[in-house]
Design an enzyme around this catalytic site. Structure first.
Site, mmCIF file in Angstrom:
data_model
loop_
_atom_site.group_PDB
_atom_site.id
_atom_site.type_symbol
_atom_site.label_atom_id
_atom_site.label_comp_id
_atom_site.label_asym_id
_atom_site.label_seq_id
_atom_site.Cartn_x
_atom_site.Cartn_y
_atom_site.Cartn_z
ATOM 1 N N HIS A 599 -9.814 -4.841 3.670
ATOM 2 C CA HIS A 599 -8.641 -5.044 2.817
ATOM 3 C C HIS A 599 -7.355 -4.810 3.608
ATOM 4 O O HIS A 599 -6.405 -5.598 3.507
ATOM 5 C CB HIS A 599 -8.698 -4.102 1.614
ATOM 6 C CG HIS A 599 -7.495 -4.178 0.722
ATOM 7 N ND1 HIS A 599 -7.466 -4.923 -0.428
ATOM 8 C CD2 HIS A 599 -6.263 -3.606 0.826
ATOM 9 C CE1 HIS A 599 -6.274 -4.821 -1.002
ATOM 10 N NE2 HIS A 599 -5.527 -4.005 -0.254
ATOM 11 N N GLU A 600 -7.319 -3.730 4.385
ATOM 12 C CA GLU A 600 -6.105 -3.450 5.156
ATOM 13 C C GLU A 600 -5.866 -4.523 6.210
ATOM 14 O O GLU A 600 -4.723 -4.922 6.446
ATOM 15 C CB GLU A 600 -6.198 -2.062 5.803
ATOM 16 C CG GLU A 600 -6.317 -0.922 4.803
ATOM 17 C CD GLU A 600 -5.222 -0.933 3.763
ATOM 18 O OE1 GLU A 600 -4.081 -1.333 4.087
ATOM 19 O OE2 GLU A 600 -5.505 -0.559 2.611
ATOM 20 N N ASP A 656 -8.021 -8.331 -1.701
ATOM 21 C CA ASP A 656 -9.292 -7.878 -2.281
ATOM 22 C C ASP A 656 -10.386 -8.924 -2.103
ATOM 23 O O ASP A 656 -11.512 -8.605 -1.680
ATOM 24 C CB ASP A 656 -9.111 -7.581 -3.776
ATOM 25 C CG ASP A 656 -8.463 -6.227 -4.028
ATOM 26 O OD1 ASP A 656 -8.451 -5.391 -3.104
ATOM 27 O OD2 ASP A 656 -7.965 -6.011 -5.147
#
Length: 750
Positions: A599-600, A656
């Protein structure tokens, strides 16, 4: 060989007729054909043909028995090989604890293909229905308990060491009997150092700017404006003084219908503070009322951050001399020299002002104070603001006053009252972390994040990063130039796992605390730590910057990606059970911690997903997929009372969905290279099902309806959105076409 028969006596020879010679040729015997062989008389030996037939039958029988035995042995061997090479249940204590967590939070009566969020988080959300809590909050509290255990363990640290000072401060904070015994005397000494005030004690009529300098430089109190250093966003990234609004204690809502009641609550609070300091009730009420009036006028001159963003008026570059002309009530050069004593400042020094209109209005408010009591009221206002900031170090009477104010504000806001107060140990851990973060972070990492855990987490991140690198070529909308640029960022990306490297070095923090002194009262110790922290922060900005400065503490549970430094940060506090453990099945680690890492990394694409951010891309395809994603999330139903803005959360939703794709690809690649995968017992989930179960576990919680700045969708959408958009999820859970988790239409941004 057929078994040998018992030896029998030879039969007597037939009698020989007279006149015949022995061995003479006998007359030919007439043989008639017979359909059956003649019966063998008992006691006569078997013929050669019979022996051969019996031997053959025995051989086939033995061979059949041998083949059957080999088949049984081979089947047992295959069974053993299958069970030894296939997924085996993880029976270690950490796995069994995770199973208990999954069984506690999940609702097995929910159908995975209809409501996977309830299947994973159903019991947890029913317990927290009226609270804004999530699984990360549970982990945060677990980490706080670990910090408490570290600080309260009876270990004899070397005298004057960083660890000894850290533990010593925490214990001084916890000694409420000694703090209450000191009473108001330590605070009275501070007020006298500032020249006193007209409500009680000595009053020497000090100069306004002199008091303001002392407040900001010695006590870190900024009643009218805030001054701090920040690096320039563009090269050469030099530190620049920033001037901004102060942190108002009164809520920033002058147009709220019950705002007068809020002001009365603050007035009562300030009156309590003045009375505790020994002031006359009438004089206290007068000065407290003027202080509220000053704060209200400052609020009228200020603009909310959202409004400044809409107006595109976030900051303005100017100089100290120019600022002096625009806001003459403040002696800017003298005040800034006192705050930033390590810097050589001149009137031509460039500075950044974040709300110039507020600074002008603030100067007018100070200049328009009642002329006859000008210095008196300003002095009282500054003293009352200072006392509010020092309450964590004051006795229980001051803390009770602040607690009563918080409860009154909750009533006025229509919120349910918190019937319990924050435990003292949590407050003391927070203060200890503020002043001794490097040392406390190192102690936390040594206790909870071993070298093996760090190596395993780094390897997991490497698998995620490689999967994203491979996936770049599949993005239909991305142009070649943008693809190469992203690939270069990935190759140059730095990852910091657990804690900053510098705090893990021996004696790294000792020099940072050499100026801290422990006084006879906790307030004096608190103030000494505050000054040391400001000096340490200033040196950090002015010294050589060789590494990324962490925005979170090592025990916190939030990861982030810094686009300016191209650094991904994953604190040790996040890489803990139930999200990560080297002993977990890989499906759990890839699904939970791996999806967080992915996600990051997906935020690398943020610059391309905003309007006009990727001119070389296939714009129609990109815009079409983003529109699909926005409409896709809008199609979900939400629990009663939950709302969200799909355009507001678009980038996080995209991250996401992309994270789930990348984490699954990384897990599949890992399975191809490694054998011996394990699963969790009692759940009845295959490795791929366990992957998706663990992903959803990270999202468990209730939406935080109070946080308007939260860019994430409600937890139920963070589960259903990505999973229903993933065809493999429907395949592994055997979801029929058209069910909520296996829709007919999906978006293909990634």
């Amino acid at each position: 060989m057929p078994p040998r028969l018992p030896t029998q006596a030879a039969a007597p020879s037939p009698p020989r007729l007279p006149g015949l010679r022995p061995h003479a040729a006998a007359l030919p015997t007439l043989r008639l054909p017979s359909p059956h062989p003649p019966p063998r008389l008992p006691g006569l030996p078997e013929s050669r043909e019979e022996w051969s037939s019996r031997r053959t039958l025995l051989r086939w029988g033995l061979l059949s028995i041998l083949l059957l035995s080999l088949t049984l042995v081979f089947s047992v061997l295959l069974f053993y090989i299958f069970h030894s090479c296939g997924p085996r249940p993880c029976e270690s204590p950490v796995c069994l604890e995770l199973v208990a967590t999954y069984l506690t939070t999940g609702n097995t009566s929910a159908q995975p293909c209809t409501d996977f969020f309830s299947f994973v988080c159903g019991n947890l959300t029913s317990v927290w229905a009226n609270e804004s809590r999530d699984i990360l909050q549970v982990l945060k509290e677990k980490n706080q308990n670990q910090l408490r255990k570290i600080l309260e363990t009876s270990i004899l640290w070397p005298p004057d060491s960083a660890e000894e000072k850290t533990v010593r401060f925490y214990k001084a904070c916890m000694d409420t009997e000694a703090i209450d015994a000191s009473g108001v005397e330590p605070l009275t000494q501070v007020i006298e150092e500032l020249g006193g005030w007209p409500i009680s004690g000595n009053w020497t009529l000090p100069d306004f700017n002199h008091t303001l300098k002392l407040l900001m430089s010695r006590y870190g109190s900024f009643p009218f404006f805030k001054a701090y250093l920040r690096l320039q966003p563009s090269s050469p990234h030099m530190p620049v003084i920033q001037i901004d609004q102060p942190e108002f204690q009164i809520p920033f809502q002058p147009d709220q219908k019950n705002y007068p009641e809020i002001l009365r609550a603050y007035l009562s609070y300030l009156q309590q503070l003045g009375t505790l300091l020994g002031g006359d009730q009438k004089a206290v009420s007068e000065h407290a009322s003027i202080s509220i009036s000053i704060t209200s006028n400052l609020l009228l001159a200020a603009k909310h951050l959202d409004q400044r963003k809409r107006e595109g008026n976030l900051f303005q570059e100017t100089t100290i001399a120019q600022l002096q002309e625009m806001a003459p009530s403040i002696d800017w050069l003298s005040c800034l020299r006192a705050i930033f004593s390590s810097m050589t400042l001149s009137p031509s020094e460039p500075i950044m002002v974040h709300d110039l209109e507020y600074i002008r209005g603030m100067s007018q408010v100070i200049g328009q104070a009642p002329k006859d009591r000008y210095r008196d009221y300003l002095q009282s206002h500054m003293i009352l603001q200072l006392v509010s900031t020092l309450i964590p170090a004051l006795d229980s009477h001051f803390q009770n006053a602040q607690r009563n104010l918080s409860q009154k504000l909750q009533e006025l806001a229509g919120q349910s009252l918190i019937t319990f107060s924050i435990p003292r140990w949590k407050k003391c851990i927070e203060e200890t972390g503020t002043f001794f973060e490097p040392t406390l972070g190192a102690m936390f990492v040594q206790e909870t994040f071993s070298h093996g855990s760090r190596d395993a987490a780094t390897q997991l991140f490497s698998e995620i990063k490689n999967a994203l690198s491979r996936h770049l070529k599949r993005l239909r909308w991305m142009g070649e130039g943008s693809r190469r640029e992203t690939q270069a960022k990935l190759s140059q990306l730095k990852v910091e796992m657990g804690a900053p490297e510098e705090i893990l070095k021996p004696d790294a923090a000792k020099q940072n605390y050499q100026h801290i002194s422990f006084g006879p009262s906790f307030l004096q110790t608190f103030l000494s730590c505050s000054r040391a922290l400001r000096e340490r922060t200033l040196r950090g900005f002015l010294g050589p910057s060789s590494s990324h400065s962490w925005k979170v503490s090592p025990w916190e549970v939030h990861a982030y990606y810094s686009m300016s430094d191209n650094v991904a940060v994953f604190p040790a506090g996040l890489l803990q059970p139930p999200f990560f453990s080297p002993d977990y099945p890989s499906a759990v680690n890839f699904g939970a911690a791996g999806s967080v890492m992915a996600h990051e990394l997906m935020h690398i694409f943020n610059q391309y997903l905003v309007p006009g951010g990727c001119p070389a891309c296939d714009i129609p395809t990109l815009h079409g997929e983003l529109l699909c994603l926005q409409q896709y999330y809008e199609s979900f139903s939400l629990p009663a009372g939950s709302t969200f803005n799909s355009s507001h959360t678009l980038l996080e939703n995209a991250a996401d969905i992309g994270a789930l794709v990348i984490a699954m690809q990384a897990y599949r690649k890992w399975q191809q290279k490694h054998k011996g995968e394990t699963i969790l017992p009692r759940l009845g989930l295959s490795p791929y099902q366990l992957f998706y179960r663990s992903y959803a576990q990270v999202m468990c919680g209730t939406p935080n309806l109070k946080d308007a700045q939260d860019l994430h969708s409600p937890p139920i959408l963070r589960v259903h959105g990505p999973l229903s958009n993933t065809p493999t999820f429907a395949r592994y859970f055997s979801c029929s076409r058209g069910t909520p988790m296996n829709p007919d239409k999906r978006c293909q941004l990634w």
